[in-house]
Write a protein that holds these residues in place. Structure first.
Motif, PDB file in Angstrom:
ATOM      1  N   ASP A 188      10.818 -58.161 112.323  1.00 59.49           N
ATOM      2  CA  ASP A 188      10.143 -56.962 112.837  1.00 59.49           C
ATOM      3  C   ASP A 188       8.647 -57.220 112.937  1.00 59.49           C
ATOM      4  N   ASP A 189       8.058 -56.923 114.099  1.00 58.25           N
ATOM      5  CA  ASP A 189       6.621 -57.057 114.285  1.00 58.25           C
ATOM      6  C   ASP A 189       6.156 -55.925 115.180  1.00 58.25           C
ATOM      7  N   PRO A 190       4.880 -55.543 115.131  1.00 63.54           N
ATOM      8  CA  PRO A 190       4.389 -54.438 115.959  1.00 63.54           C
ATOM      9  C   PRO A 190       4.369 -54.800 117.422  1.00 63.54           C
ATOM     10  N   GLU A 191       4.636 -53.810 118.280  1.00 60.93           N
ATOM     11  CA  GLU A 191       4.635 -54.019 119.726  1.00 60.93           C
ATOM     12  C   GLU A 191       3.227 -53.966 120.308  1.00 60.93           C
ATOM     13  N   GLU A 192       2.220 -53.620 119.497  1.00 62.11           N
ATOM     14  CA  GLU A 192       0.854 -53.528 119.974  1.00 62.11           C
ATOM     15  C   GLU A 192      -0.072 -54.237 119.006  1.00 62.11           C
ATOM     16  N   THR A 193      -1.306 -54.524 119.429  1.00 60.16           N
ATOM     17  CA  THR A 193      -2.256 -55.220 118.585  1.00 60.16           C
ATOM     18  C   THR A 193      -2.941 -54.244 117.635  1.00 60.16           C
ATOM     19  N   GLY A 194      -3.412 -54.784 116.484  1.00 63.73           N
ATOM     20  CA  GLY A 194      -4.106 -53.953 115.514  1.00 63.73           C
ATOM     21  C   GLY A 194      -3.715 -54.329 114.099  1.00 63.73           C
ATOM     22  N   GLN A 195      -4.240 -53.589 113.120  1.00 65.90           N
ATOM     23  CA  GLN A 195      -3.939 -53.818 111.718  1.00 65.90           C
ATOM     24  C   GLN A 195      -2.824 -52.869 111.283  1.00 65.90           C
ATOM     25  N   PHE A 196      -1.691 -53.443 110.909  1.00 66.36           N
ATOM     26  CA  PHE A 196      -0.524 -52.611 110.584  1.00 66.36           C
ATOM     27  C   PHE A 196       0.040 -52.954 109.202  1.00 66.36           C
ATOM     28  N   THR A 197      -0.824 -53.502 108.329  1.00 68.87           N
ATOM     29  CA  THR A 197      -0.346 -53.947 107.027  1.00 68.87           C
ATOM     30  C   THR A 197       0.354 -52.818 106.275  1.00 68.87           C
ATOM     31  N   THR A 198      -0.325 -51.684 106.119  1.00 74.52           N
ATOM     32  CA  THR A 198       0.240 -50.569 105.358  1.00 74.52           C
ATOM     33  C   THR A 198       1.504 -50.033 106.019  1.00 74.52           C
ATOM     34  N   THR A 199       1.461 -49.890 107.346  1.00 75.08           N
ATOM     35  CA  THR A 199       2.611 -49.339 108.063  1.00 75.08           C
ATOM     36  C   THR A 199       3.836 -50.227 107.904  1.00 75.08           C
ATOM     37  N   LEU A 200       3.659 -51.539 108.055  1.00 77.60           N
ATOM     38  CA  LEU A 200       4.802 -52.444 107.961  1.00 77.60           C
ATOM     39  C   LEU A 200       5.297 -52.576 106.527  1.00 77.60           C
ATOM     40  N   SER A 234      32.794 -56.160 106.285  1.00 76.95           N
ATOM     41  CA  SER A 234      33.401 -55.770 107.565  1.00 76.95           C
ATOM     42  C   SER A 234      33.123 -54.321 107.934  1.00 76.95           C
ATOM     43  N   THR A 235      32.782 -53.479 106.947  1.00 74.22           N
ATOM     44  CA  THR A 235      32.645 -52.047 107.222  1.00 74.22           C
ATOM     45  C   THR A 235      31.222 -51.602 107.518  1.00 74.22           C
ATOM     46  N   ASP A 236      30.237 -52.486 107.344  1.00 67.48           N
ATOM     47  CA  ASP A 236      28.842 -52.113 107.603  1.00 67.48           C
ATOM     48  C   ASP A 236      28.082 -53.362 108.035  1.00 67.48           C
ATOM     49  N   ASP A 237      27.877 -53.525 109.326  1.00 64.71           N
ATOM     50  CA  ASP A 237      27.224 -54.720 109.849  1.00 64.71           C
ATOM     51  C   ASP A 237      25.794 -54.876 109.349  1.00 64.71           C
ATOM     52  N   ALA A 238      25.140 -53.775 108.983  1.00 67.03           N
ATOM     53  CA  ALA A 238      23.758 -53.868 108.491  1.00 67.03           C
ATOM     54  C   ALA A 238      23.677 -54.702 107.218  1.00 67.03           C
ATOM     55  N   LEU A 239      24.750 -54.754 106.449  1.00 69.84           N
ATOM     56  CA  LEU A 239      24.756 -55.522 105.208  1.00 69.84           C
ATOM     57  C   LEU A 239      24.975 -57.007 105.441  1.00 69.84           C
ATOM     58  N   ASN A 240      25.139 -57.408 106.688  1.00 73.14           N
ATOM     59  CA  ASN A 240      25.301 -58.825 107.027  1.00 73.14           C
ATOM     60  C   ASN A 240      24.018 -59.416 107.606  1.00 73.14           C
ATOM     61  N   ALA A 241      22.881 -58.778 107.352  1.00 74.30           N
ATOM     62  CA  ALA A 241      21.599 -59.250 107.874  1.00 74.30           C
ATOM     63  C   ALA A 241      20.535 -59.133 106.798  1.00 74.30           C
ATOM     64  N   VAL A 242      19.453 -59.886 106.952  1.00 74.15           N
ATOM     65  CA  VAL A 242      18.254 -59.698 106.151  1.00 74.15           C
ATOM     66  C   VAL A 242      17.129 -59.278 107.094  1.00 74.15           C
ATOM     67  N   THR A 243      16.140 -58.578 106.574  1.00 70.51           N
ATOM     68  CA  THR A 243      15.071 -58.024 107.403  1.00 70.51           C
ATOM     69  C   THR A 243      13.728 -58.583 106.954  1.00 70.51           C
ATOM     70  N   CYS A 244      12.911 -58.991 107.928  1.00 69.77           N
ATOM     71  CA  CYS A 244      11.613 -59.594 107.630  1.00 69.77           C
ATOM     72  C   CYS A 244      10.509 -58.902 108.419  1.00 69.77           C
ATOM     73  N   PHE A 245       9.399 -58.595 107.740  1.00 66.39           N
ATOM     74  CA  PHE A 245       8.234 -57.976 108.359  1.00 66.39           C
ATOM     75  C   PHE A 245       7.063 -58.963 108.268  1.00 66.39           C
ATOM     76  N   LEU A 246       6.452 -59.260 109.410  1.00 66.22           N
ATOM     77  CA  LEU A 246       5.412 -60.283 109.485  1.00 66.22           C
ATOM     78  C   LEU A 246       4.151 -59.718 110.140  1.00 66.22           C
ATOM     79  N   PRO A 247       3.332 -58.981 109.404  1.00 63.12           N
ATOM     80  CA  PRO A 247       2.166 -58.326 110.007  1.00 63.12           C
ATOM     81  C   PRO A 247       1.096 -59.294 110.511  1.00 63.12           C
ATOM     82  N   ARG A 248       1.046 -60.512 110.014  1.00 61.02           N
ATOM     83  CA  ARG A 248       0.010 -61.465 110.431  1.00 61.02           C
ATOM     84  C   ARG A 248       0.466 -62.383 111.553  1.00 61.02           C
ATOM     85  N   PHE A 249       1.613 -62.098 112.136  1.00 54.57           N
ATOM     86  CA  PHE A 249       2.149 -62.971 113.181  1.00 54.57           C
ATOM     87  C   PHE A 249       1.997 -62.313 114.552  1.00 54.57           C
TER      88      PHE A 249
END
Length: 565
Positions: free
Chosen positions: A247-259, A403-418
């Motif tokens: 996950d990364d912001p769709e626009e430029t700026g400082q989003f540390t707190t938000t992410l 098999s009953t919840d696909d969200a549990l088959n993923a990990v989520t990463c937030f990269l505010p400096r990328f």
């Protein structure tokens, strides 16, 4: 082993045992040093595979068709004491035979009582202990031998076959301009000092790096074909999560707190989903953790800001819930909270821990399946180190796909400096062959779509109930398969057992079968029983001067009145 190996793990263990047999024969018959590699993606269970191999060599294994080797001695070498501690812990958890008597950590006083490594043991050594100013390499009255001399005695002695295991094998191989690295000195030996290691077994996610390094070490070392775990089989096992969401912001700026708030929300979402799954399926509760990866020198003010955001977004967070894994190994006071230092290898089993503040200490050798969300403030130039972190957190908490919840088959990463280009770089790091996360798909700014609520539940039940046919295990043993079937038939964890007397019925069936075979081959059985119960003995009588007086031979019955040597 304490638990059943996945098919690909058993196949890899069998292949490693074959390579070890080749290497042992090369050394015994031609005095030829050899090497080979075991390669598998992070999370595939390389340590479990190695444990199965070591257990088989020390004790024998019908499952892996291996006889015990009374001369086998293992020296497990890394450049990280924490990695050694974690490996030792994993071996104890995975094996029902290996324990503290067999698994030995080499400490500074080791050479005070040891002249050579003993057969039947696994020794753990981190290379920092062999630096020139360390006790292990400096003899004294208390330590008459150095560690180098102990290694030399082990290799040149007649009691042991030494197997050098290099974990994270591509590290420590870079050749400096002035003198060889410690790892290279262990592998190659030094003229007039210590001999080369007879067998080098490298364990790495990247075969190419290890093989290239071994081609440079010299000594005419023969490189046997590597054992490479099939990525598709790892994926099919469900032990690795299917997807990494970046996950990364769709626009430029400082989003540390938000992410960071988004990362906390993602962790809480995992928390709710795991709780619902545990309740509905009567499964163990998984308590997901958030990893907050920081730059090398975060300021006190920035740490206070991060912790304040986490606490405001996560109401009721326990006072012990946030820990740090910084290289300083010290507790921190951040705002009103005492943030304890915690060894990375201790985090997984401590359910109190929900947030881990880290830099790079968890990039190698760390295994925490319940760490499912990463918030990283490392910059774009650290794409490789971030990819290594992601490679550490893709293991499925329950070692299977949900098999009953696909969200549990993923990990989520937030990269505010990328930025977008940096995300492309990290995606490349994660998906190119040989890199840490190659087994998973990478999705940027993923969106989760829940099941269509307008469809009846029976539709999903029908799809989930469709039959599947696993590929047969090439190494399957009938008795092992029968044991597994009995466990399934008698398991009453979720209600009445399907067949409570399955074990007794199996015993009755197998005994009847054996009785029938014994009757069918009565003469051969009787002959072999006689051979077991009797022994041909020859006695020679001599005088004190060595003159032979008489010789006599006879066959003794099943009970011997004396023991003849």
């Amino acid at each position: 082993m304490q638990f059943e190996l996945f098919d690909y793990q058993r196949q890899a263990a069998s292949d490693v045992l074959t390579r070890i047999a080749w290497c042992r024969d090369d050394w015994a018959t031609k005095h030829l040093p050899t090497s080979f590699a075991l390669s598998a993606v992070t999370g595939a269970g390389k340590t479990v595979i190695a444990t199965a191999v070591i257990e088989a060599l020390l004790y024998g294994s019908t499952d892996l068709d291996t006889e015990p080797d009374p001369r086998a001695t293992f020296l497990w070498v890394t450049d990280d004491p924490a990695l050694n501690r974690q490996t030792l812990g994993k071996m104890v958890a995975a094996s029902d035979l290996l324990d503290d008597r067999r698994l030995v950590t080499i400490e500074p006083d080791f050479t005070a009582t040891t002249t050579a490594l003993r057969p039947g043991h696994v020794y753990f050594l981190n290379i920092q202990k062999l630096a020139k100013n360390q006790p292990l390499v400096n003899s004294s009255d208390e330590r008459p031998l150095t560690m180098w001399e102990v290694l030399s005695n082990t290799i040149t002695g007649d009691r042991s076959d030494l197997y050098l295991v290099l974990d994270e094998a591509h590290r420590g191989m870079k050749q400096p301009s002035d003198r060889p690295t410690i790892v290279r000195r262990i592998i190659n030996g030094e003229k007039g000092a210590n001999p080369p290691a007879p067998v080098v077994w490298g364990i790495s996610a990247t075969i190419e790096r290890f093989q290239a390094a071994m081609s440079e070490v010299g000594n005419g070392r023969t490189r046997h074909p590597a054992v490479a775990v099939d990525i598709d089989k790892v994926r099919a096992s469900g032990i690795i999560k299917d997807q990494i969401d970046l996950d990364d912001p769709e626009e430029t700026g400082q989003f540390t707190t938000t992410l960071l708030r988004g990362a906390v929300d993602a962790t809480l979402d995992f928390d709710a989903r795991w709780a619902a799954y545990a309740e509905s399926e009567n499964e163990p509760l998984v308590r997901p953790a958030l990893v907050v990866q920081l730059a090398d020198k975060p300021t006190d003010a920035h740490l206070r800001e991060l912790v304040a955001v986490i606490e405001s977004q996560w109401p009721g967070l326990d006072k012990h819930a946030i820990v740090n894994a910084f290289g300083e190994h010290a507790d921190l006071v951040i705002g009103d909270r005492n943030v304890r230092y915690m060894r990375p290898e201790a985090i997984q089993d401590n359910d109190e821990i929900r947030v881990v503040l880290a830099k790079t200490a968890i990039s190698t050798g760390w295994d925490c399946p319940r760490a499912e969300v990463l918030y990283s403030e490392r910059t774009a130039k650290d794409a490789t180190s971030i990819a290594q972190i992601m490679g550490r957190i893709v293991r499925a908490p329950l070692a299977r796909r949900i098999s009953t919840d696909d969200a549990l088959n993923a990990v989520t990463c937030f990269l505010p400096r990328f930025d977008r280009d940096a995300l492309d770089k990290i995606t490349k790091e994660l998906t190119e062959p040989g890199e840490p996360g190659e087994v998973v798909d990478v999705v940027v700014n993923a969106r989760l779509f829940d099941r269509n609520s307008t469809l009846e539940a029976a539709v999903f039940e029908f799809v989930e109930g469709l039959p599947s046919f696993p590929q047969p295990d090439a190494l399957a043993r009938p008795l092992r398969r029968a044991k597994t079937l009995i466990q399934l038939l008698t398991d009453d964890s979720s209600g009445p057992a399907f067949m409570p007397d399955a074990g007794a019925r199996f015993d009755s069936t197998i005994y009847a079968l054996l009785d029938g075979l014994a009757a069918q081959h009565r003469d051969a059985v009787a002959h072999n029983v006689r051979n077991i119960e009797t022994v041909d003995i020859r006695r020679t009588s001599v005088t004190a001067r060595g003159e032979t007086l008489a010789q006599m031979s006879w066959r003794s019955g099943p009970r011997l009145p004396h023991c003849f040597l």
